[in-house]
Design an enzyme around this catalytic site. Sequence first.
Site, PDB file in Angstrom:
ATOM      1  N   ASP A  15       7.567  -3.825   0.298  1.00 16.63           N
ATOM      2  CA  ASP A  15       6.828  -3.171   0.682  1.00 16.63           C
ATOM      3  C   ASP A  15       6.301  -2.110   1.693  1.00 16.63           C
ATOM      4  OD1 ASP A  15       3.622  -3.261   1.248  1.00 16.63           O
ATOM      5  OD2 ASP A  15       4.016  -4.740   2.934  1.00 16.63           O
ATOM      6  N   ASP A  17       4.860  -1.164   4.779  1.00 22.83           N
ATOM      7  CA  ASP A  17       3.973  -2.124   6.006  1.00 22.83           C
ATOM      8  C   ASP A  17       4.236  -2.728   7.027  1.00 22.83           C
ATOM      9  OD1 ASP A  17       2.399   1.462   6.740  1.00 22.83           O
ATOM     10  OD2 ASP A  17       0.972   0.555   5.481  1.00 22.83           O
ATOM     11  N   ASP A 214       5.809  -9.006   3.814  1.00 17.82           N
ATOM     12  CA  ASP A 214       5.407  -9.527   4.799  1.00 17.82           C
ATOM     13  C   ASP A 214       3.627 -10.254   4.771  1.00 17.82           C
ATOM     14  OD1 ASP A 214       3.908  -6.338   4.986  1.00 17.82           O
ATOM     15  OD2 ASP A 214       3.346  -7.294   6.300  1.00 17.82           O
TER      16      ASP A 214
END
Length: 338
Positions: A15, A17, A214
């Site tokens: 991922d 961001d 995250d």
Amino acid sequence: MRDHLAGGYDLVIFDLDGVVFLIDKPIPGAADAVERLRAGSTSIAYATNNASRRAAEVAALLTGMGVSAEPAEVLTSAGASAALLADRLPAGAKVLVVGADALRAEVRDAGLEPVASAEEEPVAVLQGYGPEVGWRILAEAALAVRAGAVWYATNTDRTLPSPRGPLPGNGSLVAVLRTALDRDPDVVVGKPQPGLFTTAATVAGARRPLSVGDRLDTDIQGAVGAGMDSLLVLTGVSGPADLLAAPEDRRPTYVAADLSGLFRGAGDARVPAPGDTAGGWRVTRDGGRVTLDGSGDPVDALRLLCGVTWDGVAPSAIEPVSPEAGEVLAAWGVRAPG
């Protein structure tokens, strides 16, 4: 198989961001982690729900930050959404686009006509994140959906991570229409749907991919749904309290403070940690009473405690024994300081 966590996998799907960067700044260690994987001949992919940039733009952004990337390695919810629409709609069909210029470009390149008004009678609405999205285009989207347009959302992330804290994401904008229309989107394309993960694995020809994210509700849930192992890093949205309370479909295989965890032993990152000790920590369970004692790396304590909270113990019921245990539980927000 190499002797670190990433060595057991032939593809790592990142991922972006909250994992590789925050808004426009790289997270410390991200570039080094990517280059170390490349040096070991591990394939790399980047999969993002953010629909405000195209693959080539994402690759250029990463390269400018010192993180190596090729456009072919990048999968975005914008590109996936446009491809899905092109598969389901006739060529030249009108699509009302709510989002950034990148999303409109993806729709146009897929052979469809992006429009901005319900009066143009679009057959679909495609909603993605864009920093300039406002009331006017949301109102047009609501009118179009009420008139019969099929409502697609690139993703439903409620927030975006930033150095200043979480900011409203596309899910928050989707919630505006959900409230106005009193219904959910017809189709959500990005994570936690498995499409970005399975496409990345297919493109790379990977047999054993690892997803790194995250967010429990997108990255990890999506990996679980795709049947992939996953690593949660604590540099973005989901924190220790979220992990302790995670339902079964949002539980990662591993947890680490940051991407350096890719190069620790797999057993040092597996969650929950086996047994009742890890690092300098000990968890003791006596019926419904659970205590945490010792000191050391907080992530080791977190891995241990997942073993009891995932077995039904409320995080708030964990009692600290050592001062360090009290500090860790307070920092996680699962127990009052002192």
